[in-house]
Design a protein around this motif. Structure first.
Motif, PDB file in Angstrom:
ATOM      1  N   LEU A  37      -7.017   1.981   9.235  1.00 56.70           N
ATOM      2  CA  LEU A  37      -7.691   2.807   8.227  1.00 56.70           C
ATOM      3  C   LEU A  37      -6.976   4.145   8.043  1.00 56.70           C
ATOM      4  O   LEU A  37      -6.905   4.676   6.933  1.00 56.70           O
ATOM      5  CB  LEU A  37      -9.138   3.026   8.699  1.00 56.70           C
ATOM      6  CG  LEU A  37     -10.221   3.463   7.729  1.00 56.70           C
ATOM      7  CD1 LEU A  37     -10.253   2.624   6.474  1.00 56.70           C
ATOM      8  CD2 LEU A  37     -11.571   3.392   8.446  1.00 56.70           C
ATOM      9  N   THR A  38      -6.418   4.682   9.121  1.00 62.70           N
ATOM     10  CA  THR A  38      -5.795   6.009   9.061  1.00 62.70           C
ATOM     11  C   THR A  38      -4.454   5.985   8.317  1.00 62.70           C
ATOM     12  O   THR A  38      -3.941   7.039   7.961  1.00 62.70           O
ATOM     13  CB  THR A  38      -5.567   6.577  10.477  1.00 62.70           C
ATOM     14  OG1 THR A  38      -4.640   5.707  11.151  1.00 62.70           O
ATOM     15  CG2 THR A  38      -6.863   6.628  11.265  1.00 62.70           C
ATOM     16  N   GLY A  90       7.793  -4.401   1.198  1.00 63.65           N
ATOM     17  CA  GLY A  90       7.906  -4.189   2.637  1.00 63.65           C
ATOM     18  C   GLY A  90       8.446  -2.799   2.938  1.00 63.65           C
ATOM     19  O   GLY A  90       7.914  -2.079   3.784  1.00 63.65           O
ATOM     20  N   ARG A  91       9.503  -2.401   2.207  1.00 64.67           N
ATOM     21  CA  ARG A  91      10.090  -1.067   2.423  1.00 64.67           C
ATOM     22  C   ARG A  91       9.055   0.033   2.209  1.00 64.67           C
ATOM     23  O   ARG A  91       9.018   1.022   2.944  1.00 64.67           O
ATOM     24  CB  ARG A  91      11.266  -0.850   1.466  1.00 64.67           C
ATOM     25  CG  ARG A  91      12.485  -1.654   1.850  1.00 64.67           C
ATOM     26  CD  ARG A  91      13.689  -1.211   1.023  1.00 64.67           C
ATOM     27  NE  ARG A  91      14.873  -1.961   1.411  1.00 64.67           N
ATOM     28  CZ  ARG A  91      15.675  -2.613   0.557  1.00 64.67           C
ATOM     29  NH1 ARG A  91      15.417  -2.580  -0.746  1.00 64.67           N
ATOM     30  NH2 ARG A  91      16.721  -3.269   0.996  1.00 64.67           N
ATOM     31  N   LYS A  92       8.232  -0.137   1.154  1.00 62.55           N
ATOM     32  CA  LYS A  92       7.201   0.879   0.880  1.00 62.55           C
ATOM     33  C   LYS A  92       6.205   0.953   2.031  1.00 62.55           C
ATOM     34  O   LYS A  92       5.737   2.036   2.377  1.00 62.55           O
ATOM     35  CB  LYS A  92       6.483   0.560  -0.426  1.00 62.55           C
ATOM     36  CG  LYS A  92       7.314   0.966  -1.623  1.00 62.55           C
ATOM     37  CD  LYS A  92       6.721   0.550  -2.948  1.00 62.55           C
ATOM     38  CE  LYS A  92       7.703   0.914  -4.073  1.00 62.55           C
ATOM     39  NZ  LYS A  92       7.460   0.151  -5.296  1.00 62.55           N
ATOM     40  N   HIS A  93       5.900  -0.188   2.626  1.00 59.77           N
ATOM     41  CA  HIS A  93       4.956  -0.187   3.747  1.00 59.77           C
ATOM     42  C   HIS A  93       5.593   0.372   5.017  1.00 59.77           C
ATOM     43  O   HIS A  93       4.926   0.991   5.838  1.00 59.77           O
ATOM     44  CB  HIS A  93       4.352  -1.583   3.948  1.00 59.77           C
ATOM     45  CG  HIS A  93       3.347  -1.897   2.886  1.00 59.77           C
ATOM     46  ND1 HIS A  93       3.702  -2.375   1.652  1.00 59.77           N
ATOM     47  CD2 HIS A  93       1.997  -1.737   2.857  1.00 59.77           C
ATOM     48  CE1 HIS A  93       2.606  -2.498   0.900  1.00 59.77           C
ATOM     49  NE2 HIS A  93       1.559  -2.120   1.614  1.00 59.77           N
ATOM     50  N   VAL A  96       5.231   4.103   4.705  1.00 59.40           N
ATOM     51  CA  VAL A  96       3.908   4.678   4.959  1.00 59.40           C
ATOM     52  C   VAL A  96       3.421   4.414   6.385  1.00 59.40           C
ATOM     53  O   VAL A  96       2.276   4.710   6.732  1.00 59.40           O
ATOM     54  CB  VAL A  96       2.840   4.227   3.925  1.00 59.40           C
ATOM     55  CG1 VAL A  96       3.182   4.737   2.534  1.00 59.40           C
ATOM     56  CG2 VAL A  96       2.666   2.715   3.913  1.00 59.40           C
ATOM     57  N   GLY A  97       4.305   3.866   7.224  1.00 53.37           N
ATOM     58  CA  GLY A  97       4.001   3.764   8.652  1.00 53.37           C
ATOM     59  C   GLY A  97       3.324   2.480   9.101  1.00 53.37           C
ATOM     60  O   GLY A  97       2.784   2.414  10.205  1.00 53.37           O
ATOM     61  N   TRP A 145      11.941  -4.122   6.973  1.00 59.73           N
ATOM     62  CA  TRP A 145      12.106  -3.416   8.258  1.00 59.73           C
ATOM     63  C   TRP A 145      13.440  -3.799   8.913  1.00 59.73           C
ATOM     64  O   TRP A 145      13.749  -3.346   9.995  1.00 59.73           O
ATOM     65  CB  TRP A 145      10.974  -3.763   9.226  1.00 59.73           C
ATOM     66  CG  TRP A 145       9.678  -3.035   8.985  1.00 59.73           C
ATOM     67  CD1 TRP A 145       9.227  -1.934   9.658  1.00 59.73           C
ATOM     68  CD2 TRP A 145       8.669  -3.349   8.030  1.00 59.73           C
ATOM     69  NE1 TRP A 145       8.004  -1.558   9.178  1.00 59.73           N
ATOM     70  CE2 TRP A 145       7.636  -2.403   8.171  1.00 59.73           C
ATOM     71  CE3 TRP A 145       8.532  -4.340   7.037  1.00 59.73           C
ATOM     72  CZ2 TRP A 145       6.481  -2.404   7.384  1.00 59.73           C
ATOM     73  CZ3 TRP A 145       7.386  -4.353   6.248  1.00 59.73           C
ATOM     74  CH2 TRP A 145       6.383  -3.392   6.421  1.00 59.73           C
ATOM     75  N   ALA A 146      14.179  -4.655   8.215  1.00 59.48           N
ATOM     76  CA  ALA A 146      15.330  -5.287   8.872  1.00 59.48           C
ATOM     77  C   ALA A 146      16.540  -4.379   9.045  1.00 59.48           C
ATOM     78  O   ALA A 146      17.336  -4.605   9.940  1.00 59.48           O
ATOM     79  CB  ALA A 146      15.746  -6.552   8.120  1.00 59.48           C
TER      80      ALA A 146
END
Ligand code: HEM
Length: 147
Positions: A37-38, A90-93, A96-97, A145-146
């Motif tokens: 959630l954070t 995926g890169r966008k995620h 954002v951590g 993430w690769a």
């Protein structure tokens, strides 16, 4: 073949009502892993989970997720055509951590939502069909993430 039919038939009515079903999915996700959630920065001032789940920005994300699933269902014959889109997603995620391992919990929550909605119509074969499709989507996003 059979997998595609199972996915298409189970998504038919669900896909017409994206937000409430997406909210069920994310409520389950935050039950399983409240720390996620954070990661929704705009939710930091929420008093409680229910407030967050009903915030407009959050409901927009719910809609975005459901639209990606909708796109995957419409491209079952050619999922790899979504590869670049999913890599960028995926890169966008990553930015954002999000930890890509969290996508497994998202998958569990997706199955939970399907089961809630479909009741008796939810079968082991259907579960496996969704797992297969979702696995392809996650593998493509995880490329973000690769490098
Ligand atoms: C954007 C978090 C899973 C689709 C975002 C953003 C955050 C976020 C913080 C940026 C702010 C926003 O647009 O609301 C998460 C978390 C997830 C998750 C914590 C679970 C661990 C997913 C999944 C999908 C998805 C599974 C689709 C399969 C999207 C889309 C965007 C987005 C389409 C917009 C990207 C853009 O701006 O182009 N996500 N997300 N998210 N998310 Fe997620």
């Amino acid at each position: 073949g059979k997998d595609k039919e199972l996915i298409r038939s189970s998504w038919e009515s669900l896909g017409k009502n994206k937000v409430p079903h997406g909210v069920i999915m994310f409520s389950r996700l935050f039950e399983l892993d409240p720390a996620l959630l954070t990661l929704f920065h705009y939710n930091t001032n929420c008093g409680n989970t229910q407030d967050c789940l009903s915030s407009p920005e959050f409901l927009e994300h719910v809609t975005k997720v459901m639209l990606v699933i909708d796109a995957a269902v419409s491209h079952l014959d050619d999922l790899h055509s979504l590869g670049d889109f999913l890599l960028n997603l995926g890169r966008k995620h990553q930015a954002v951590g999000v930890n890509p391992q969290s996508f497994a919990v998202v998958g569990e929550s997706l199955l939970y939502m399907l089961q809630c909605n479909l009741g008796q119509a939810y079968t082991a074969a259907m579960r496996q069909a969704w797992l297969n499709m979702y696995g392809i989507v996650v593998a493509a996003m995880s490329q973000g993430w690769a490098e």
